[in-house]
Design a protein around this motif. Structure first.
Motif, PDB file in Angstrom:
ATOM      1  N   HIS A  10     -36.829  13.386 -93.822  1.00 38.40           N
ATOM      2  CA  HIS A  10     -35.930  14.323 -94.852  1.00 38.40           C
ATOM      3  C   HIS A  10     -34.904  13.452 -95.717  1.00 38.40           C
ATOM      4  N   HIS A  65     -34.763  21.570 -88.821  1.00 36.59           N
ATOM      5  CA  HIS A  65     -35.030  20.930 -90.122  1.00 36.59           C
ATOM      6  C   HIS A  65     -36.297  21.315 -91.068  1.00 36.59           C
ATOM      7  N   HIS A 119     -40.379  16.418 -95.664  1.00 35.05           N
ATOM      8  CA  HIS A 119     -40.278  18.109 -95.777  1.00 35.05           C
ATOM      9  C   HIS A 119     -41.078  18.935 -96.910  1.00 35.05           C
ATOM     10  N   CYS A 128     -37.011  17.684-100.818  1.00 37.22           N
ATOM     11  CA  CYS A 128     -36.716  16.749 -99.879  1.00 37.22           C
ATOM     12  C   CYS A 128     -37.968  16.038 -99.391  1.00 37.22           C
TER      13      CYS A 128
HETATM   14 ZN   LIG Z   1     -35.573  18.401 -95.655  1.00 34.56          ZN
END
Ligand SMILES: [Zn+2]
Length: 142
Positions: A10, A65, A119, A128
Motif C-alpha cells: 500500500h 488494509h 492493493h 493504491c
Molecule cells: Zn491500500
C-alpha cells in the motif's frame, strides 16, 4: 500463527516529500472515522533518508488494509503515494524501494515464497499503491 499466503503493498496516500511515523499513522487509524484497535498495516516504510522500516500491527494479528484479503496477508505501506494535489503518484524513493525489497526477502525467509501484490490488484476503486507492483518489481516474480 495465522496462515499467511501473500504480501500486499500500500501507500499511505500522503503527499510526496512528507514523512510520517508508524505511531502517527496508528493514531489516524485509531481515531475517527476508523476507530480501529491498532494501525491497519504490519509494516511502514518511512519517507526518511534511510527508508526506515517500522513495525505496525504484529504480523500474528490480522491487519486492516485490503477488503476481503486481511486474514491471510501481510500489509506493508510506504509513506507517500500522492502528489501535492493528492493525485495518485508513484513517489517511492530509491531508499524505500530498497527497504521494501529487503523486507519482502526477510518475510519470504520466515513465511515461504509469498507472492506480492498491490492493493489495486484487489480493487478497481483504489489506485493504491499508485503503481502496478508486477510492473515495477518484476524481480519479485509475481
Ligand atoms: Zn491500500
Amino acid at each position: 500463527m495465522r496462515d499467511i499466503k501473500k504480501i500486499i503493498l500500500h501507500c499511505t496516500a500522503t503527499r510526496e516529500g512528507k514523512d510520517y511515523s508508524a505511531d502517527t499513522i496508528r493514531k489516524w487509524h485509531m481515531s475517527e472515522p476508523r476507530m480501529w484497535s491498532d494501525i491497519g498495516y504490519h509494516f511502514v516504510i518511512r519517507n526518511d533518508e534511510n527508508g526506515t522500516i517500522e513495525r505496525g500491527r504484529p504480523v500474528e494479528k490480522k491487519g486492516a488494509h485490503t477488503l476481503g484479503e486481511n486474514s491471510n496477508s501481510i500489509g506493508i505501506a510506504y509513506v507517500g503515494g500522492v502528489d501535492k494535489d493528492l493525485k495518485a503518484k508513484d513517489t517511492m524513493t530509491a531508499c524505500q524501494e530498497e527497504s521494501f525489497l529487503k523486507l519482502v526477502e526477510s518475510l519470504r525467509i520466515v513465511f515461504g515464497d509469498l507472492p506480492v501484490f498491490g492493493h489495486n490488484d484487489f480493487t478497481n476503486k483504489k489506485e493504491c499503491p499508485s503503481f502496478k507492483v508486477k510492473k515495477k518489481f518484476p524481480q519479485l516474480g509475481v
